[in-house]
Scaffold this active site. Structure first.
Site, PDB file in Angstrom:
ATOM      1  N   GLU A 125      69.910  21.982  55.636  1.00 40.36           N
ATOM      2  CA  GLU A 125      68.631  22.590  55.270  1.00 40.36           C
ATOM      3  C   GLU A 125      68.539  24.014  55.831  1.00 40.36           C
ATOM      4  O   GLU A 125      68.088  24.933  55.134  1.00 40.36           O
ATOM      5  CB  GLU A 125      67.474  21.719  55.753  1.00 40.36           C
ATOM      6  CG  GLU A 125      67.286  20.447  54.959  1.00 40.36           C
ATOM      7  CD  GLU A 125      68.340  19.351  55.217  1.00 40.36           C
ATOM      8  OE1 GLU A 125      68.351  18.367  54.467  1.00 40.36           O
ATOM      9  OE2 GLU A 125      69.153  19.490  56.156  1.00 40.36           O
ATOM     10  N   ASP A 139      69.084  39.282  44.477  1.00 40.25           N
ATOM     11  CA  ASP A 139      68.457  39.306  43.159  1.00 40.25           C
ATOM     12  C   ASP A 139      67.417  40.415  43.052  1.00 40.25           C
ATOM     13  O   ASP A 139      67.342  41.118  42.050  1.00 40.25           O
ATOM     14  CB  ASP A 139      67.811  37.955  42.857  1.00 40.25           C
ATOM     15  CG  ASP A 139      67.109  37.951  41.504  1.00 40.25           C
ATOM     16  OD1 ASP A 139      67.759  38.288  40.491  1.00 40.25           O
ATOM     17  OD2 ASP A 139      65.906  37.620  41.466  1.00 40.25           O
TER      18      ASP A 139
END
Length: 169
Positions: A125, A139
């Site tokens: 995680e 991005d």
């Protein structure tokens, strides 16, 4: 006179393979529930001119706040790690923190720390949160350059379970 030696510990083995060598999820049902934590990081390195532009714009791009969006994306990804990594157990994350800051002139350091009380650890995680946050930075910055480099991504430390590792998580 013969000397006694302690038995050597068994060599490490891959836990996600069954006795026949097939992929398998680890059965954690017999493990004790305990507090677990992990901390991971991922770096994002920019070309000098891109780093200068991002600094001048306060890490805001045409798509919005880069850091804020990356923190949200990393948090969502960490919560869904079991949906992304086939043999990860679904864990109740009780705490998750992602921090993003400059490390030098051209590099962002993303750190993700995760906590739970469960039968298995939260390393995946923490790694997922850090790396997806880094992917989000990429991005949101790629319009400036595709020469942005991600990594390394690494586990800095974990606590709980059979053994502790590295930095205080």
């Amino acid at each position: 006179m013969a000397t006694r030696t302690s038995p050597k510990p068994a060599p490490p083995h891959l836990t996600h393979l069954d006795a026949e060598g097939r992929p398998a999820m680890v059965d954690v049902s017999s493990k004790a529930v305990s507090a677990r934590s992990a901390i991971a990081e991922c770096r994002v390195r920019f070309p000098a001119e891109v780093a200068a532009q991002l600094r001048a714009n306060g890490l805001r791009g045409s798509k919005g706040g880069i850091v804020e969006t990356a923190v949200i994306a990393g948090t969502l990804a960490a919560k869904r790690t079991h949906e992304l990594i086939p043999f990860c157990h679904a864990l109740p994350l009780e705490g998750l923190r992602i921090s993003i800051d400059w490390h030098g002139e051209r590099e962002l350091r993303i750190e993700c720390s995760a906590r739970t009380t469960a039968r298995t650890g939260v390393e995946m995680e923490a790694l997922t949160g850090a790396t997806v946050a880094a992917l989000t930075v990429y991005d949101m910055s790629k319009a400036l350059s595709h020469a942005i480099v991600l990594g390394p991504a690494k586990l800095l430390g974990k606590r709980g379970g059979k053994r502790d590792f590295g930095a205080q998580a």
